[in-house]
Design an enzyme around this catalytic site. Structure first.
Site, mmCIF file in Angstrom:
data_model
loop_
_atom_site.group_PDB
_atom_site.id
_atom_site.type_symbol
_atom_site.label_atom_id
_atom_site.label_comp_id
_atom_site.label_asym_id
_atom_site.label_seq_id
_atom_site.Cartn_x
_atom_site.Cartn_y
_atom_site.Cartn_z
ATOM 1 N N CYS A 1 -0.496 4.122 2.042
ATOM 2 C CA CYS A 1 -0.286 4.008 3.491
ATOM 3 C C CYS A 1 1.173 4.290 3.867
ATOM 4 O O CYS A 1 1.440 4.983 4.842
ATOM 5 C CB CYS A 1 -0.603 2.598 3.999
ATOM 6 S SG CYS A 1 -2.056 1.821 3.320
ATOM 7 N N ASP A 2 2.102 3.712 3.127
ATOM 8 C CA ASP A 2 3.489 3.662 3.593
ATOM 9 C C ASP A 2 4.480 4.483 2.771
ATOM 10 O O ASP A 2 5.646 4.607 3.156
ATOM 11 C CB ASP A 2 3.976 2.196 3.611
ATOM 12 C CG ASP A 2 3.123 1.328 4.526
ATOM 13 O OD1 ASP A 2 2.654 1.853 5.555
ATOM 14 O OD2 ASP A 2 2.920 0.143 4.229
ATOM 15 N N CYS B 1 0.831 -1.210 0.000
ATOM 16 C CA CYS B 1 0.000 0.000 0.000
ATOM 17 C C CYS B 1 0.863 1.257 0.000
ATOM 18 O O CYS B 1 1.334 1.689 1.059
ATOM 19 C CB CYS B 1 -0.940 -0.016 1.204
ATOM 20 S SG CYS B 1 -1.995 1.446 1.303
#
Ligand code: NAP
Length: 307
Positions: free
Chosen positions: A136-137, A133
Site C-alpha cells: 500500500c505505502d 503494508c
C-alpha cells in the site's frame, strides 16, 4: 428473519452486499467496530483496478458502500457480540447493543488485524512513516532508507518489494533464525539493496512529525543504538478477526476460517466466508472483493436451493 446478513464492511463484505442486493436478497450489512475496514486507515490505494490516479482508501470504501446501498443493501451500525450458528440456519446474532437478529444465510467478512509492536511512538507515527503494508505505502518512500521488521515470508516479500523504491532496505529481526521459507530468505539475502540486522528489538520509533530513526536494542549484548530511516514497515503477521466463531466453525491453527475446496462454504451449512478472515496468503483489497463476490453467489444459490 433476514434473508442474508453480512458481517463486515471492508471490500469483501461490501462486494458481497452489492452482489446480494442486485440479486434482490435484501442483505443487512453489519458495520462492526471499524466501518469500512482496514482500508479506511491507509492513504492512497494505487493498485485497485480502475483507479489509475490512485484512490484514497476511505473514499474507496465509501463508494463501495454507496454502491451497495444504491441497490438496496441496509447498513447497520452495530457490533456483533455473539453468534449462534446452526447447520442449515437460522443463525442468531446478538449485538453489543443487546439487539438480536436472525438470518437464513450468513456471510462472514470480518477481516484480519495486523500485529503491531505496541509502542506509543509506533502508534503516533502510523501513516507518518510507520506502516503495516508495503504494497500500500511503499511507493511513498522513494530514495530514502527504510526498515522492515519481522523474519517471516511477509518480511522478505515486503523487503524485496521495497527495493524498487527505497535507497536501502534493512530487515530487522529479533533473533538469528528466520521463520521465512529458504527460497524467500535466499532471495532477500542475495539482493544487494537489502541489509540484515538480527538479534535486535525495537525500543522506540524516533521522530516528531515523521520517522527519523529506530531505537534498537541488541538482545545479546544489551547495546542500544539509533538506526536512521524514514519508513518502518511492520511485517509481524496478521491475526484473523474470528474469535466470535471459535468452536463453531472449522479454522486452521492460526484461526483463519476453512473453506470447502474453491468455494466460500464453511463447515456450517448456510455460513459463507470472504476476505482476509479466510486468507492468509494474498490479503489484498482486490482479492477480498473477489471472494466477497464468490460468497454472494454461493449464498444466493444456496438460498435458491432451499426455496
Ligand atoms: P509469520 O510467519 O507469523 O512471521 C511473523 C514474523 O514476525 C516472525 O518472524 C516473528 O518473529 C515476527 N514477530 C512477530 N511478533 C513480533 C514482535 N512483537 N516483535 C518482533 N518480531 C515479531 O507471518 P507472515 O510473514 O505474515 O506469514 C504468514 C503466512 O503467510 C506464512 O505461512 C507465510 O509462509 C505466508 N506467506 C507466504 C508468502 C509467499 O510465499 N510469497 C508471502 C507472505 C506470507 P519470530 O520468528 O521470532 O516469531
Amino acid at each position: 428473519m433476514e434473508e442474508v446478513v453480512i458481517i463486515g464492511t471492508g471490500p469483501a463484505g461490501l462486494t458481497a452486499a452489492i452482489y446480494m442486493a442486485r440479486a434482490n436478497c435484501n442483505p443487512v450489512v453489519i458495520a462492526g467496530q471499524l466501518p469500512g475496514g482496514l482500508l479506511t486507515q491507509t492513504t492512497d490505494i494505487e493498485n485497485f483496478p480502475g483507479f489509475p490516479e490512485a484512490i484514497n482508501g476511505f473514499e474507496l470504501m465509501m463508494r463501495c458502500q454507496q454502491q451497495a446501498e444504491k441497490f438496496g443493501a441496509k447498513i447497520l451500525y452495530e457490533v456483533v457480540d455473539k453468534v449462534e450458528l446452526k447447520e442449515g440456519g437460522p443463525h442468531k446474532l446478538t449485538f453489543t447493543s443487546g439487539e438480536i437478529m436472525e438470518c437464513k444465510a450468513l456471510i462472514i467478512a470480518t477481516g484480519s488485524s495486523p500485529r503491531w509492536l505496541g509502542l506509543e511512538s509506533e502508534d503516533r507515527l502510523k501513516n507518518h512513516g510507520v506502516s503495516a503494508c508495503a504494497t500500500c505505502d511503499g511507493a511513498f518512500f522513494r530514495d530514502v532508507p527504510v526498515a522492515v521488521i519481522g523474519g517471516g515470508d511477509s518480511a522478505m516479500e515486503e523487503a524485496l518489494f521495497l527495493t524498487k523504491f527505497a535507497s536501502s532496505v534493512t530487515l530487522i529481526h529479533r533473533r538469528e533464525e528466520f521463520r521465512a521459507s529458504k527460497i524467500m530468505l535466499d532471495r532477500a539475502r542475495s539482493n544487494e539493496k537489502i541489509k540484515f540486522i538480527v538479534n535486535s528489538v525495537i525500543k522506540e520509533v524516533v521522530g516528531g512529525q515523521e520517522v527519523d530513526a529506530l531505537r534498537l536494542e541488541n538482545v545479546k549484548t544489551g547495546e542500544v543504538s539509533d538506526f536512521p530511516c524514514k519508513g518502518v514497515f511492520l511485517a509481524l503477521g496478521h491475526d484473523p478477526n474470528t474469535t466470535l466463531f471459535k468452536g463453531q466453525l472449522e479454522t486452521d491453527q492460526k484461526g483463519f476460517i476453512k473453506t470447502t475446496g474453491r468455494t466460500t462454504y464453511t463447515s456450517v451449512e448456510g455460513v459463507f466466508v470472504a476476505g482476509d478472515c479466510a486468507d492468509n496468503v494474498y490479503r489484498q483489497a482486490v482479492t477480498a472483493a473477489g471472494t466477497g463476490c464468490g460468497a454472494a453467489i454461493d449464498a444466493e444459490r444456496w438460498l435458491a436451493s432451499k426455496e
